[in-house]
Write a protein that holds these residues in place. Structure first.
Motif, PDB file in Angstrom:
ATOM      1  N   ASP A  24      32.180   3.542  18.355  1.00 39.48           N
ATOM      2  CA  ASP A  24      31.484   4.415  19.102  1.00 39.48           C
ATOM      3  C   ASP A  24      30.908   5.917  17.615  1.00 39.48           C
ATOM      4  N   SER A  25      32.508   6.149  17.085  1.00 38.98           N
ATOM      5  CA  SER A  25      33.270   6.683  16.035  1.00 38.98           C
ATOM      6  C   SER A  25      32.383   6.824  14.554  1.00 38.98           C
ATOM      7  N   LEU A  26      31.897   5.520  14.752  1.00 36.71           N
ATOM      8  CA  LEU A  26      30.656   5.198  13.835  1.00 36.71           C
ATOM      9  C   LEU A  26      29.297   5.610  14.163  1.00 36.71           C
ATOM     10  N   PRO A  27      28.539   6.204  13.411  1.00 39.00           N
ATOM     11  CA  PRO A  27      27.460   6.925  13.435  1.00 39.00           C
ATOM     12  C   PRO A  27      26.233   5.659  13.370  1.00 39.00           C
ATOM     13  N   LYS A  28      25.362   5.539  13.668  1.00 37.89           N
ATOM     14  CA  LYS A  28      24.616   3.869  13.941  1.00 37.89           C
ATOM     15  C   LYS A  28      23.336   4.733  12.542  1.00 37.89           C
ATOM     16  N   PRO A  29      23.452   2.869  11.461  1.00 40.46           N
ATOM     17  CA  PRO A  29      22.497   3.420  10.086  1.00 40.46           C
ATOM     18  C   PRO A  29      21.114   3.014  10.490  1.00 40.46           C
ATOM     19  N   SER A  30      20.245   3.471  10.211  1.00 41.11           N
ATOM     20  CA  SER A  30      18.652   3.334   9.724  1.00 41.11           C
ATOM     21  C   SER A  30      17.996   2.234   9.524  1.00 41.11           C
ATOM     22  N   LEU A  31      17.675   1.490   9.568  1.00 41.66           N
ATOM     23  CA  LEU A  31      16.594   0.081   9.293  1.00 41.66           C
ATOM     24  C   LEU A  31      15.381   0.601   9.187  1.00 41.66           C
ATOM     25  N   THR A  32      14.447   0.652   7.832  1.00 38.00           N
ATOM     26  CA  THR A  32      13.478   0.746   7.610  1.00 38.00           C
ATOM     27  C   THR A  32      12.817   0.147   7.256  1.00 38.00           C
ATOM     28  N   VAL A  33      11.631  -0.313   6.232  1.00 39.63           N
ATOM     29  CA  VAL A  33      10.594  -1.159   5.966  1.00 39.63           C
ATOM     30  C   VAL A  33      10.070  -0.798   4.889  1.00 39.63           C
ATOM     31  N   TRP A  34       9.501  -1.161   3.935  1.00 40.04           N
ATOM     32  CA  TRP A  34       8.538  -0.944   2.525  1.00 40.04           C
ATOM     33  C   TRP A  34       7.788  -2.638   2.489  1.00 40.04           C
ATOM     34  N   PRO A  35       6.698  -2.525   2.328  1.00 37.76           N
ATOM     35  CA  PRO A  35       5.475  -1.025   2.610  1.00 37.76           C
ATOM     36  C   PRO A  35       5.062  -0.822   3.926  1.00 37.76           C
ATOM     37  N   SER A  36       5.151  -2.172   5.140  1.00 42.86           N
ATOM     38  CA  SER A  36       5.254  -1.625   6.050  1.00 42.86           C
ATOM     39  C   SER A  36       5.262  -2.855   6.819  1.00 42.86           C
ATOM     40  N   SER A  37       5.652  -2.176   8.241  1.00 44.71           N
ATOM     41  CA  SER A  37       5.969  -3.623   9.765  1.00 44.71           C
ATOM     42  C   SER A  37       4.945  -4.114   9.167  1.00 44.71           C
ATOM     43  N   VAL A  38       3.684  -3.754   9.727  1.00 43.16           N
ATOM     44  CA  VAL A  38       2.264  -4.267   9.657  1.00 43.16           C
ATOM     45  C   VAL A  38       1.754  -5.612   8.686  1.00 43.16           C
ATOM     46  N   MET A  39       2.387  -6.514   8.416  1.00 45.43           N
ATOM     47  CA  MET A  39       2.040  -7.411   7.186  1.00 45.43           C
ATOM     48  C   MET A  39       0.996  -8.312   7.429  1.00 45.43           C
ATOM     49  N   PRO A  40       0.202  -8.631   6.416  1.00 46.08           N
ATOM     50  CA  PRO A  40      -0.318 -10.388   6.522  1.00 46.08           C
ATOM     51  C   PRO A  40       0.473 -11.617   5.641  1.00 46.08           C
ATOM     52  N   PRO A  41       0.127 -12.565   6.407  1.00 49.95           N
ATOM     53  CA  PRO A  41       0.901 -13.365   5.633  1.00 49.95           C
ATOM     54  C   PRO A  41       0.987 -14.138   4.142  1.00 49.95           C
ATOM     55  N   LYS A  42       1.674 -13.730   3.932  1.00 48.87           N
ATOM     56  CA  LYS A  42       2.232 -14.769   2.096  1.00 48.87           C
ATOM     57  C   LYS A  42       2.586 -13.323   1.697  1.00 48.87           C
ATOM     58  N   SER A  43       2.633 -12.389   2.822  1.00 48.01           N
ATOM     59  CA  SER A  43       3.160 -10.918   1.248  1.00 48.01           C
ATOM     60  C   SER A  43       5.029 -10.877   1.780  1.00 48.01           C
ATOM     61  N   ASN A  44       4.886  -9.953   0.866  1.00 46.64           N
ATOM     62  CA  ASN A  44       6.599  -9.045   1.030  1.00 46.64           C
ATOM     63  C   ASN A  44       6.995  -8.424   1.342  1.00 46.64           C
ATOM     64  N   VAL A  45       7.921  -8.088   1.859  1.00 52.62           N
ATOM     65  CA  VAL A  45       8.391  -6.080   2.238  1.00 52.62           C
ATOM     66  C   VAL A  45      10.488  -6.775   2.295  1.00 52.62           C
ATOM     67  N   THR A  46      10.917  -4.793   2.080  1.00 53.60           N
ATOM     68  CA  THR A  46      11.818  -5.297   1.725  1.00 53.60           C
ATOM     69  C   THR A  46      12.731  -4.367   2.639  1.00 53.60           C
ATOM     70  N   LEU A  47      13.412  -5.366   3.373  1.00 59.45           N
ATOM     71  CA  LEU A  47      14.425  -4.171   4.871  1.00 59.45           C
ATOM     72  C   LEU A  47      15.576  -3.056   4.495  1.00 59.45           C
ATOM     73  N   GLN A  48      15.499  -2.077   4.561  1.00 61.20           N
ATOM     74  CA  GLN A  48      16.574  -1.079   3.491  1.00 61.20           C
ATOM     75  C   GLN A  48      17.527  -0.464   5.196  1.00 61.20           C
ATOM     76  N   CYS A  49      18.987  -1.014   4.676  1.00 64.26           N
ATOM     77  CA  CYS A  49      19.652  -0.186   5.841  1.00 64.26           C
ATOM     78  C   CYS A  49      20.641   0.353   4.931  1.00 64.26           C
ATOM     79  N   GLN A  50      20.322   1.860   5.818  1.00 66.93           N
ATOM     80  CA  GLN A  50      21.698   2.875   5.059  1.00 66.93           C
ATOM     81  C   GLN A  50      22.498   3.354   5.892  1.00 66.93           C
TER      82      GLN A  50
END
Length: 352
Positions: A24-50
């Motif tokens: 609990d002493s370590l703050p939890k990270p944040s997870l984001t996605v680019w360009p969106s979390s709702v995407m059509p098939p055969k597209s690409n996304v990037t997940l970022q953990c910070q």
């Protein structure tokens, strides 16, 4: 001997696993996605953990399943990325990330908030309608209604999407087969294209095609207009005022001409000049001569004076005798009377 080795190995693994328990002493990270979390098939996304913690490694999980270990970038401490390419329905699910220290003890942080990745195209698209179409003013509320088709079974959720957003801006459980989304106190930043989807709330997290886009335009009446728009409006107003001024000028000229009867003015002036000509002709009554000749009137003879005498003749009262005198005959005698033709003269009045 073998049972002892197995016991020691199991103890080491258990100890190592225990050292990676969440701290609990370590703050939890944040997870984001680019360009969106709702995407059509055969597209690409990037997940970022910070995270703000340095010298850590990251782990990406889908549900409780480990997906990938991610190394933080050398240029940016506490940031790691994972790229998912050629998305399929099987890539849909709930993702989390966590990090742990590189040095011993390998303490693991709390997992990030869940990121739901949806791959659309498994169901027919819903319909999205607005209770109010057209432009809305800043500060008002906008209500959008999303309705799914009838042939969908199982627990689903409906999400409202906005073009350019990283994920659904609102998610609701439908009442029957529809959900109502409300945008409160809208601003100009709420202008955009909206759509909605519905998806299963459990694995395999199938999602529908997005609905047709619905445009929402928000205007701010207090916003200052651009100089170009202001100049355009001033120019249009100036042209309008000029047209109105010309119209009023022509209307005023027409009214003045009508009420002053400018068209009849020349005729009146002509009549007045005709009526005044007899007054301007000088006539003098000669006194009676001793020889007993009748008094004579001297007049200026001309065609104009003849017409004037005819006009005055019509205006004379009854009982007046008119005589036409040849003044030249009176002055030259009988011989000159036969040689000169009679001239048209002005009639003069003789007292009885």
């Amino acid at each position: 001997m073998m049972p002892q080795l197995l016991a020691l190995l199991c103890a080491g693994l258990c100890a190592g696993q225990g050292s990676r328990t969440a701290d609990d002493s370590l703050p939890k990270p944040s997870l984001t996605v680019w360009p969106s979390s709702v995407m059509p098939p055969k597209s690409n996304v990037t997940l970022q953990c910070q995270t703000s913690t340095k010298n850590v490694n990251f782990a990406l999980r889908k549900g409780s399943t480990f997906v990938e270990s991610m190394q933080s970038q050398a240029s940016t401490a506490g940031l790691a990325e994972s790229r998912l390419t050629d998305l399929k329905t099987s890539n849909a699910g709930q993702y989390t990330c966590e990090y742990y220290r590189r040095e011993r003890p390998h303490i693991t942080s709390q997992p990030s908030d869940v990121l739901l990745l949806l791959v659309t195209g498994d169901f027919r698209k819903p319909s999205l309608q607005a209770h109010r179409r057209g432009e809305v003013t800043a500060g008002e509320n906008v209500t959008l209604q999303c309705q799914r088709p009838d042939n969908v079974f199982g627990p689903v959720m409906l999400g409202l999407l906005k073009a350019g957003a990283a994920g659904p801006i609102q998610v609701q459980t439908p009442v029957g087969k529809e959900a109502v989304f409300s945008l409160q106190n809208v601003t100009v930043s709420d202008t955009g294209n909206y759509s909605c989807v519905y998806f299963l709330i459990k694995a395999p997290f199938w999602a529908s095609h997005p609905s047709d886009r619905l445009e929402v335009r928000v205007t701010d009446k207090t916003e200052k207009k651009s100089p170009m728009m202001a100049e355009t409006e001033i120019g249009a107003a100036g042209i309008t005022l000029i047209v109105i001024f010309i119209f009023l000028f022509l209307l005023g000229a027409f009214v003045i001409c009508k009420y002053t009867r400018c068209g009849a003015a020349p005729d009146k002036m002509t009549k007045r000049s005709h009526s005044k000509e007899p007054e301007e002709v000088g006539t003098s009554i000669q006194p009676e001569k001793e020889s007993g000749d009748p008094p004579a009137a001297t007049t200026s003879c001309s065609p104009a004076s003849d017409k004037a005498s005819q006009v005055s003749e019509a205006e004379e009262p009854h009982g007046v005798t008119y005589a036409e005198l040849n003044t030249r005959a009176l002055s030259e005698g009988p011989s000159s009377q036969t040689e000169q033709p009679l001239e048209t003269c002005v009639y003069s009045t003789l007292k009885a």
